[in-house]
Structure formats: C-alpha cells, structure tokens
Design a protein around this motif. Structure first.
Motif, PDB file in Angstrom:
ATOM      1  N   PRO A 178      26.292  45.970  44.983  1.00  0.00           N
ATOM      2  CA  PRO A 178      26.407  45.135  46.176  1.00  0.00           C
ATOM      3  C   PRO A 178      26.546  43.653  45.806  1.00  0.00           C
ATOM      4  O   PRO A 178      25.774  43.126  45.014  1.00  0.00           O
ATOM      5  N   VAL A 179      27.530  43.005  46.388  1.00  0.00           N
ATOM      6  CA  VAL A 179      27.822  41.607  46.074  1.00  0.00           C
ATOM      7  C   VAL A 179      26.860  40.692  46.821  1.00  0.00           C
ATOM      8  O   VAL A 179      26.694  40.801  48.041  1.00  0.00           O
ATOM      9  N   ALA A 180      26.222  39.785  46.091  1.00  0.00           N
ATOM     10  CA  ALA A 180      25.303  38.818  46.700  1.00  0.00           C
ATOM     11  C   ALA A 180      25.107  37.641  45.751  1.00  0.00           C
ATOM     12  O   ALA A 180      24.943  37.849  44.538  1.00  0.00           O
ATOM     13  N   PRO A 181      25.129  36.425  46.274  1.00  0.00           N
ATOM     14  CA  PRO A 181      24.904  35.258  45.412  1.00  0.00           C
ATOM     15  C   PRO A 181      23.543  35.320  44.726  1.00  0.00           C
ATOM     16  O   PRO A 181      22.563  35.809  45.291  1.00  0.00           O
ATOM     17  N   GLY A 182      23.498  34.837  43.494  1.00  0.00           N
ATOM     18  CA  GLY A 182      22.248  34.776  42.759  1.00  0.00           C
ATOM     19  C   GLY A 182      21.776  36.080  42.162  1.00  0.00           C
ATOM     20  O   GLY A 182      20.659  36.163  41.654  1.00  0.00           O
ATOM     21  N   THR A 183      22.614  37.127  42.224  1.00  0.00           N
ATOM     22  CA  THR A 183      22.257  38.430  41.660  1.00  0.00           C
ATOM     23  C   THR A 183      23.202  38.737  40.491  1.00  0.00           C
ATOM     24  O   THR A 183      24.063  37.930  40.136  1.00  0.00           O
ATOM     25  N   ASP A 184      23.037  39.940  39.922  1.00  0.00           N
ATOM     26  CA  ASP A 184      23.961  40.375  38.883  1.00  0.00           C
ATOM     27  C   ASP A 184      25.382  40.533  39.421  1.00  0.00           C
ATOM     28  O   ASP A 184      26.332  40.650  38.625  1.00  0.00           O
ATOM     29  N   PHE A 185      25.519  40.553  40.738  1.00  0.00           N
ATOM     30  CA  PHE A 185      26.828  40.709  41.366  1.00  0.00           C
ATOM     31  C   PHE A 185      27.174  39.468  42.187  1.00  0.00           C
ATOM     32  O   PHE A 185      27.660  39.546  43.304  1.00  0.00           O
ATOM     33  N   ASP A 186      26.930  38.315  41.585  1.00  0.00           N
ATOM     34  CA  ASP A 186      27.273  37.042  42.220  1.00  0.00           C
ATOM     35  C   ASP A 186      28.794  36.940  42.342  1.00  0.00           C
ATOM     36  O   ASP A 186      29.521  37.166  41.370  1.00  0.00           O
ATOM     37  N   PRO A 187      29.304  36.610  43.532  1.00  0.00           N
ATOM     38  CA  PRO A 187      30.763  36.578  43.701  1.00  0.00           C
ATOM     39  C   PRO A 187      31.463  35.586  42.789  1.00  0.00           C
ATOM     40  O   PRO A 187      32.607  35.825  42.380  1.00  0.00           O
ATOM     41  N   ASP A 188      30.812  34.481  42.451  1.00  0.00           N
ATOM     42  CA  ASP A 188      31.454  33.526  41.546  1.00  0.00           C
ATOM     43  C   ASP A 188      31.625  34.116  40.147  1.00  0.00           C
ATOM     44  O   ASP A 188      32.623  33.837  39.465  1.00  0.00           O
ATOM     45  N   ASP A 189      30.663  34.928  39.717  1.00  0.00           N
ATOM     46  CA  ASP A 189      30.805  35.600  38.418  1.00  0.00           C
ATOM     47  C   ASP A 189      31.913  36.650  38.473  1.00  0.00           C
ATOM     48  O   ASP A 189      32.710  36.795  37.536  1.00  0.00           O
ATOM     49  N   ILE A 190      31.966  37.374  39.577  1.00  0.00           N
ATOM     50  CA  ILE A 190      32.998  38.401  39.736  1.00  0.00           C
ATOM     51  C   ILE A 190      34.385  37.771  39.754  1.00  0.00           C
ATOM     52  O   ILE A 190      35.344  38.316  39.193  1.00  0.00           O
ATOM     53  N   ALA A 191      34.501  36.600  40.367  1.00  0.00           N
ATOM     54  CA  ALA A 191      35.802  35.925  40.457  1.00  0.00           C
ATOM     55  C   ALA A 191      36.390  35.611  39.095  1.00  0.00           C
ATOM     56  O   ALA A 191      37.623  35.518  38.945  1.00  0.00           O
ATOM     57  N   GLU A 192      35.544  35.459  38.083  1.00  0.00           N
ATOM     58  CA  GLU A 192      36.050  35.168  36.746  1.00  0.00           C
ATOM     59  C   GLU A 192      36.929  36.306  36.221  1.00  0.00           C
ATOM     60  O   GLU A 192      37.877  36.070  35.454  1.00  0.00           O
ATOM     61  N   HIS A 193      36.635  37.543  36.609  1.00  0.00           N
ATOM     62  CA  HIS A 193      37.468  38.669  36.175  1.00  0.00           C
ATOM     63  C   HIS A 193      38.897  38.511  36.691  1.00  0.00           C
ATOM     64  O   HIS A 193      39.859  38.813  35.971  1.00  0.00           O
ATOM     65  N   TYR A 194      39.033  38.065  37.930  1.00  0.00           N
ATOM     66  CA  TYR A 194      40.362  37.912  38.521  1.00  0.00           C
ATOM     67  C   TYR A 194      41.168  36.862  37.760  1.00  0.00           C
ATOM     68  O   TYR A 194      42.357  37.067  37.470  1.00  0.00           O
ATOM     69  N   TRP A 195      40.524  35.748  37.447  1.00  0.00           N
ATOM     70  CA  TRP A 195      41.234  34.695  36.722  1.00  0.00           C
ATOM     71  C   TRP A 195      41.589  35.170  35.313  1.00  0.00           C
ATOM     72  O   TRP A 195      42.702  34.922  34.826  1.00  0.00           O
ATOM     73  N   ARG A 196      40.672  35.878  34.654  1.00  0.00           N
ATOM     74  CA  ARG A 196      40.944  36.354  33.296  1.00  0.00           C
ATOM     75  C   ARG A 196      42.117  37.333  33.298  1.00  0.00           C
ATOM     76  O   ARG A 196      43.004  37.257  32.432  1.00  0.00           O
ATOM     77  N   LEU A 197      42.144  38.248  34.260  1.00  0.00           N
ATOM     78  CA  LEU A 197      43.256  39.188  34.341  1.00  0.00           C
ATOM     79  C   LEU A 197      44.570  38.464  34.610  1.00  0.00           C
ATOM     80  O   LEU A 197      45.610  38.796  34.031  1.00  0.00           O
ATOM     81  N   HIS A 198      44.526  37.470  35.479  1.00  0.00           N
ATOM     82  CA  HIS A 198      45.749  36.738  35.811  1.00  0.00           C
ATOM     83  C   HIS A 198      46.312  36.003  34.598  1.00  0.00           C
ATOM     84  O   HIS A 198      47.538  35.879  34.460  1.00  0.00           O
ATOM     85  N   THR A 199      45.454  35.528  33.734  1.00  0.00           N
ATOM     86  CA  THR A 199      45.908  34.714  32.600  1.00  0.00           C
ATOM     87  C   THR A 199      46.072  35.513  31.307  1.00  0.00           C
ATOM     88  O   THR A 199      46.389  34.932  30.267  1.00  0.00           O
ATOM     89  N   GLN A 200      45.886  36.823  31.344  1.00  0.00           N
ATOM     90  CA  GLN A 200      46.070  37.622  30.139  1.00  0.00           C
ATOM     91  C   GLN A 200      47.524  37.585  29.679  1.00  0.00           C
ATOM     92  O   GLN A 200      48.434  37.792  30.481  1.00  0.00           O
ATOM     93  N   PRO A 201      47.770  37.364  28.402  1.00  0.00           N
ATOM     94  CA  PRO A 201      49.135  37.472  27.876  1.00  0.00           C
ATOM     95  C   PRO A 201      49.660  38.898  28.075  1.00  0.00           C
ATOM     96  O   PRO A 201      48.904  39.867  28.019  1.00  0.00           O
ATOM     97  N   ARG A 202      50.956  39.005  28.237  1.00  0.00           N
ATOM     98  CA  ARG A 202      51.545  40.303  28.548  1.00  0.00           C
ATOM     99  C   ARG A 202      51.214  41.367  27.515  1.00  0.00           C
ATOM    100  O   ARG A 202      50.951  42.524  27.854  1.00  0.00           O
ATOM    101  N   GLY A 203      51.176  41.005  26.257  1.00  0.00           N
ATOM    102  CA  GLY A 203      50.878  41.979  25.222  1.00  0.00           C
ATOM    103  C   GLY A 203      49.436  42.425  25.199  1.00  0.00           C
ATOM    104  O   GLY A 203      49.090  43.372  24.479  1.00  0.00           O
TER     105      GLY A 203
END
Length: 214
Positions: A178-203
């Motif tokens: 469950p997503v909630a600020p200040g927990t292991d499922f903080d949305p700001d931490d989760i958002a980092e996955h989206y940015w990392r995937l977006h910036t991954q080199p094609r290879g």
C-alpha cells in the motif's frame, strides 16, 4: 524536450511521478477524471503543466486528451499509465459487469493509451511507456486486481514486441504494498523507478521494476 504524460494523476504515485519528471525540466501533461484532481496535481508540480479531463475507459475521450497534450508539448517522451481500480473481491463475489469495469480501467485503458501514442514514438525512434503494476503474487482476496495486474505484465510484453524494435521502451513498475508517504512504499521513492526506467540506455532496457519492502 517533449515531456511526460501521466494518466491517473491523483495523489500518490501519479503526482510523485509528475514531480520527479518535472524536476528534470520536462513539461508535464496530466490526465484525470475530475477537475479537482487535476487542480491538485497541477498545484503540486513546478514547471510547465497541461491538464486534460478524461476517463481512461472512454477511448475517444482519452485519445482526445492525449492529442490535446501533444498539441501543447509534442509527441511525449514518456507516457505513464497509473489508473487502476483497487478493490477487495473474493472468487465469485464480483459480477461480470464488475469484472469488466475493473478490467477496462486496469488493462484496456493502458492498451488504448499506448496504442494511440506509441506509433508516433516509434516513427520518431524513441519513447517510453510505463504502466503501474502490482500484485507480484496473486491473492484470492483481490481477484479483479490480481487478474488486472497479470494483464499488465502481458500487455507490457505485447507492446514491447510491437514497438520495442522501433525504439519504444515499455515497462511496468510493480508496487508490492500500500502506497503511503513516510513508509516503505513512499510515492516519492516509487517515482524513482519510473525515472530510472525512462533513462535506461536501450541496450540495458528492463521491462519490470519491483518496489517491495526491505
């Protein structure tokens, strides 16, 4: 920079992803069902923002909203589908209509959004499509959601097969709690996955990021 479009821009992951991409200087397009949600999301994002009201299950309305954002910012660099129906339902508990409604939001809306945007990304030679996933293990207490998130994984594979060779990176972010600020499922931490995937080199593309408790 053509920017990011986020479908399902409510509080939590949607707004956190919008803030993360905006922090990199990217224009942001926000799509949600209500004006209140859009106003709150726009207020939370610093930078250039376009808002459009649409329901993810209304194919014509969703396409029109995506076109409106494209007119303002161009073909997006990234499309994020974050809409979902999250509800508890046991086997046999939900009606056929209930399952259809959940499937329409959890899977078909993502399919329609991707199919509308991906051809232009492919013609350009690059782009990212990210879908919020969940339920790494199916649970009988959440039948419609388990089915929907399994559908997301299959959809990512299908979209990658169709558009990946032309340079479109398709992936899901699986959130295992469950997503909630200040927990292991903080949305700001989760958002980092989206940015990392977006910036991954094609290879080095991966097609699923898992956010789980330590």
């Amino acid at each position: 920079m053509a920017g990011v479009v986020i479908i399902g821009a409510g509080p939590g992951i949607g707004q956190a992803v919008a803030r993360r991409f905006a922090r990199e200087g990217m224009p942001v397009g926000l799509i949600a069902r209500s004006d209140h949600t859009l106003r709150s999301a726009a207020d939370a994002v610093a930078g250039e923002v376009v808002t459009c009201r649409a329901d993810s299950t209304d194919q014509a309305g969703l396409s029109a909203a995506l076109d409106e954002v494209a007119r303002a910012h161009g073909v997006p660099d990234a499309l994020v589908y974050n809409a979902a129906i999250i509800q508890a339902d046991a086997p046999g508990e939900l009606s056929v209509r209930g399952h259809m409604d959940a499937w329409a939001v959890n899977v078909v809306g993502a399919l329609n959004a991707a199919a509308h945007v991906a051809p232009a990304m492919a013609a350009r030679g690059h782009g990212t499509i990210l879908i919020t996933g969940g339920m790494p293990e199916p649970k009988p207490q959440y039948v419609s959601l388990s089915l929907g998130k399994a559908g997301v994984r299959t959809l990512v594979t299908l979209l990658d097969q169709e558009y990946g060779p032309a340079g479109v990176h398709v992936a899901s972010v699986t959130v295992a709690g469950p997503v909630a600020p200040g927990t292991d499922f903080d949305p700001d931490d989760i958002a980092e996955h989206y940015w990392r995937l977006h910036t991954q080199p094609r290879g080095q593309w991966t097609h699923e990021a898992l956010h789980a408790a330590p």
